[in-house]
Write a protein that holds these residues in place. Structure first.
Motif, PDB file in Angstrom:
ATOM      1  N   TRP A   1       8.788   6.072   7.500  1.00 45.44           N
ATOM      2  CA  TRP A   1       9.696   7.208   7.611  1.00 45.44           C
ATOM      3  C   TRP A   1       9.720   7.821   9.007  1.00 45.44           C
ATOM      4  CZ3 TRP A   1      13.512   7.697   4.604  1.00 45.44           C
ATOM      5  CH2 TRP A   1      13.442   7.375   3.246  1.00 45.44           C
ATOM      6  N   PRO A   2       8.564   8.103   9.627  1.00 44.94           N
ATOM      7  CA  PRO A   2       8.614   8.699  10.978  1.00 44.94           C
ATOM      8  C   PRO A   2       9.303   7.795  11.997  1.00 44.94           C
ATOM      9  CG  PRO A   2       6.426   8.936  10.034  1.00 44.94           C
ATOM     10  CD  PRO A   2       7.171   7.995   9.145  1.00 44.94           C
ATOM     11  N   ALA A   3       9.244   6.470  11.758  1.00 46.11           N
ATOM     12  CA  ALA A   3       9.839   5.534  12.711  1.00 46.11           C
ATOM     13  C   ALA A   3      11.353   5.392  12.534  1.00 46.11           C
ATOM     14  CB  ALA A   3       9.177   4.168  12.571  1.00 46.11           C
ATOM     15  N   LEU A   4      11.912   6.006  11.478  1.00 48.57           N
ATOM     16  CA  LEU A   4      13.330   5.819  11.150  1.00 48.57           C
ATOM     17  C   LEU A   4      14.273   6.159  12.310  1.00 48.57           C
ATOM     18  CD1 LEU A   4      15.583   5.187   9.115  1.00 48.57           C
ATOM     19  CD2 LEU A   4      15.390   7.562   8.304  1.00 48.57           C
ATOM     20  N   PRO A   5      14.176   7.364  12.925  1.00 55.20           N
ATOM     21  CA  PRO A   5      15.122   7.685  14.004  1.00 55.20           C
ATOM     22  C   PRO A   5      15.083   6.682  15.155  1.00 55.20           C
ATOM     23  CG  PRO A   5      13.953   9.652  13.293  1.00 55.20           C
ATOM     24  CD  PRO A   5      13.248   8.486  12.652  1.00 55.20           C
ATOM     25  N   GLY A   6      13.865   6.280  15.549  1.00 54.61           N
ATOM     26  CA  GLY A   6      13.758   5.332  16.652  1.00 54.61           C
ATOM     27  C   GLY A   6      14.341   3.966  16.300  1.00 54.61           C
ATOM     28  N   VAL A   7      14.094   3.534  15.079  1.00 57.06           N
ATOM     29  CA  VAL A   7      14.623   2.234  14.641  1.00 57.06           C
ATOM     30  C   VAL A   7      16.156   2.279  14.590  1.00 57.06           C
ATOM     31  CG1 VAL A   7      14.770   0.632  12.700  1.00 57.06           C
ATOM     32  CG2 VAL A   7      12.554   1.550  13.393  1.00 57.06           C
ATOM     33  N   PRO A  34       0.827  -1.208   0.000  1.00 60.60           N
ATOM     34  CA  PRO A  34       0.000   0.000   0.000  1.00 60.60           C
ATOM     35  C   PRO A  34       0.860   1.256   0.000  1.00 60.60           C
ATOM     36  CG  PRO A  34      -0.843  -1.599   1.561  1.00 60.60           C
ATOM     37  CD  PRO A  34       0.466  -2.130   1.079  1.00 60.60           C
ATOM     38  N   PRO A  35       0.468   2.264  -0.774  1.00 62.23           N
ATOM     39  CA  PRO A  35       1.288   3.470  -0.906  1.00 62.23           C
ATOM     40  C   PRO A  35       1.613   4.136   0.421  1.00 62.23           C
ATOM     41  CG  PRO A  35      -0.445   3.437  -2.546  1.00 62.23           C
ATOM     42  CD  PRO A  35      -0.722   2.298  -1.616  1.00 62.23           C
ATOM     43  N   HIS A  36       0.680   4.047   1.380  1.00 62.96           N
ATOM     44  CA  HIS A  36       0.921   4.757   2.632  1.00 62.96           C
ATOM     45  C   HIS A  36       1.835   3.985   3.578  1.00 62.96           C
ATOM     46  CE1 HIS A  36      -2.224   1.900   3.769  1.00 62.96           C
ATOM     47  NE2 HIS A  36      -1.851   2.085   5.025  1.00 62.96           N
ATOM     48  N   PHE A  37       2.258   2.766   3.166  1.00 58.81           N
ATOM     49  CA  PHE A  37       3.065   1.941   4.074  1.00 58.81           C
ATOM     50  C   PHE A  37       4.444   2.571   4.332  1.00 58.81           C
ATOM     51  CE2 PHE A  37       5.657  -1.686   5.388  1.00 58.81           C
ATOM     52  CZ  PHE A  37       4.859  -2.196   6.397  1.00 58.81           C
ATOM     53  N   THR A  38       5.100   3.066   3.286  1.00 54.70           N
ATOM     54  CA  THR A  38       6.408   3.697   3.489  1.00 54.70           C
ATOM     55  C   THR A  38       6.279   4.994   4.265  1.00 54.70           C
ATOM     56  OG1 THR A  38       6.217   4.751   1.319  1.00 54.70           O
ATOM     57  CG2 THR A  38       7.449   2.696   1.436  1.00 54.70           C
ATOM     58  N   GLU A  39       5.076   5.635   4.131  1.00 54.65           N
ATOM     59  CA  GLU A  39       4.848   6.851   4.903  1.00 54.65           C
ATOM     60  C   GLU A  39       4.818   6.554   6.397  1.00 54.65           C
ATOM     61  OE1 GLU A  39       1.302   8.588   3.418  1.00 54.65           O
ATOM     62  OE2 GLU A  39       2.022   8.777   1.355  1.00 54.65           O
ATOM     63  N   LEU A  40       4.407   5.323   6.740  1.00 60.17           N
ATOM     64  CA  LEU A  40       4.428   4.915   8.144  1.00 60.17           C
ATOM     65  C   LEU A  40       5.850   4.609   8.615  1.00 60.17           C
ATOM     66  CD1 LEU A  40       1.372   2.478   8.135  1.00 60.17           C
ATOM     67  CD2 LEU A  40       1.424   4.810   9.023  1.00 60.17           C
TER      68      LEU A  40
END
Length: 402
Positions: free
Chosen positions: A23-29, A15-21
């Protein structure tokens, strides 16, 4: 009952919005991955403010970012990802490690990324087929990154090996340079450090016949080697004991070679010169039997021969001076007399022993010695003259041996 062939959904099915989910998690990951790596892999546990830690954090962030980009656009270029992976491989090589720790870090990162992706997919009710495809995409991505690290690692090793090889050639040249104050020379110490060579108190040079084919892989790591020169040589730290001899046999096989004298490192040029002289004498058949040049000849066994053959013109002069009383004899008689005198003077043997060595009758030897007594008797009485006569006879014999 029928079965359907189930294929992995194409990446475009995410789903297109999956990568949008994601990106915000990148710093924490990224923080979670770096913390886990530092905990699980001691080699990477460095202070937060260290350059080491900054490199690791930047690498993790770039590679995770590259994965998100890959999920959103499978055709996106991987230039930055590949460069980062190669840099990490290069870093491991420079640090002197294998790739085991880096691959372990990738496994840690894969596990964390999968857990966070699965959690997000579950919350968003992503179909199981898409989640399975995501898992395989992650594995493929890590495999591709690993391949790039290997490229970087091998490239660094090749450059390091080349630099080390150059440093060792320069180091060997410095050691072999006559008159150089090697042990206390700052430039020499720098070369030794660059060559990763522990400077020994003593060394043993080994010289080899020109054109010798070497098995370089059999060389001990601490042996310096010049194998491309028209005068090949090796420099063995310490003495050439049984283990070193076995190594040299494997490297040189049956090639004509001379093991030089073991000397302090600043005397290497002299020891090398002596060894090369022994090799030349072997090739000229002055040393050795049946015209064969023996492998692994020891220079120590032939130093007197080196000394006696060091100046041919002087040998001729001494022979002309000390054997002048024999010049009126016929050439054949003169040579027989000289051979008999040499055997007697050098062996100090009886007439019977000398006769046995010459293959003649003892009475013949006695006759010749009486003749020599008449001609050079005064030289035989004086210890110094007798010593010089012995050296002259030995040198003259070696000079005409071939």
């Amino acid at each position: 009952m029928t079965t359907e062939s189930i294929a992995d959904p194409p990446l475009g099915a995410v789903p297109p919005h999956f990568t949008e989910l994601m990106w915000p998690a990148l710093p924490g990951v990224v923080d979670e991955i770096t913390a886990a790596i530092r905990t699980l892999i001691p080699a990477y546990d460095r202070p937060d403010e260290s350059t080491y830690h900054r490199i690791m954090t930047l690498g993790v962030e770039t590679l995770v970012r590259g994965f998100i980009v890959r999920v959103g656009d499978p055709s996106a270029p991987s230039i930055e990802r590949n460069a980062t992976a190669r840099a990490l491989g290069h870093f491991e090589a420079v640090e002197g490690r294998s790739l085991d720790e880096l691959n372990a870090a990738f496994r840690v990162a894969l596990r964390i990324c999968w857990h966070r992706t699965a959690e997000a997919a579950w919350r968003e009710h992503i179909p199981a087929g898409v989640i399975a495809a995501m898992a395989e995409t992650m594995i493929d991505y890590v495999d591709e990154v690993s391949e790039q690290t290997v490229i970087g690692y091998r490239s660094a090793q090749a450059r390091a090996d080349l630099a080390r090889k150059d440093a060792r050639k320069a180091l060997l040249a410095a050691i072999l340079q006559q008159g150089r104050p090697v042990p206390g020379d700052a430039e020499f110490r720098t070369l030794a450090l660059a060559a990763d060579w522990v400077v020994p108190a003593q060394v043993t040079p080994v010289v080899v016949a020109a054109g010798t084919k070497f098995t370089r892989s059999a060389l001990d790591p601490d042996v310096l080697a010049e194998t491309d020169s028209y005068q090949p040589c090796l420099l063995v730290p310490g003495k050439a004991g049984p283990a070193r001899l076995a190594m040299l046999s494997a490297v040189l096989e049956d090639a004509p070679s001379v093991i030089g004298c073991t000397v302090p490192i600043d005397q290497t040029p002299d020891a090398l010169r002596w060894a090369r002289r022994v090799l030349a004498l072997s090739e000229a058949r002055v040393i050795g039997e049946d015209g064969a040049v023996p492998p692994l000849t020891r220079c120590d066994d032939h130093l007197v021969t080196v000394l006696l053959t060091s100046d041919a013109s002087m040998t001729r002069y001494l022979a002309g001076r000390h054997l002048a009383p024999l010049r009126d004899l016929s050439p054949a008689t003169r040579q027989r007399a000289i051979d008999t005198l040499r055997e007697w003077v050098t062996s100090r043997g009886s007439a019977v022993e000398v006769a046995d060595r010459l293959g003649v009758h003892p009475q013949t030897v006695r006759y010749r010695l009486r003749q020599m007594e008449d001609l050079v008797g005064e030289q035989l009485k004086d210890p110094t003259s007798r010593f010089v006569l012995e050296l002259t006879l030995r040198a003259a014999y070696l000079q005409r041996r071939p």
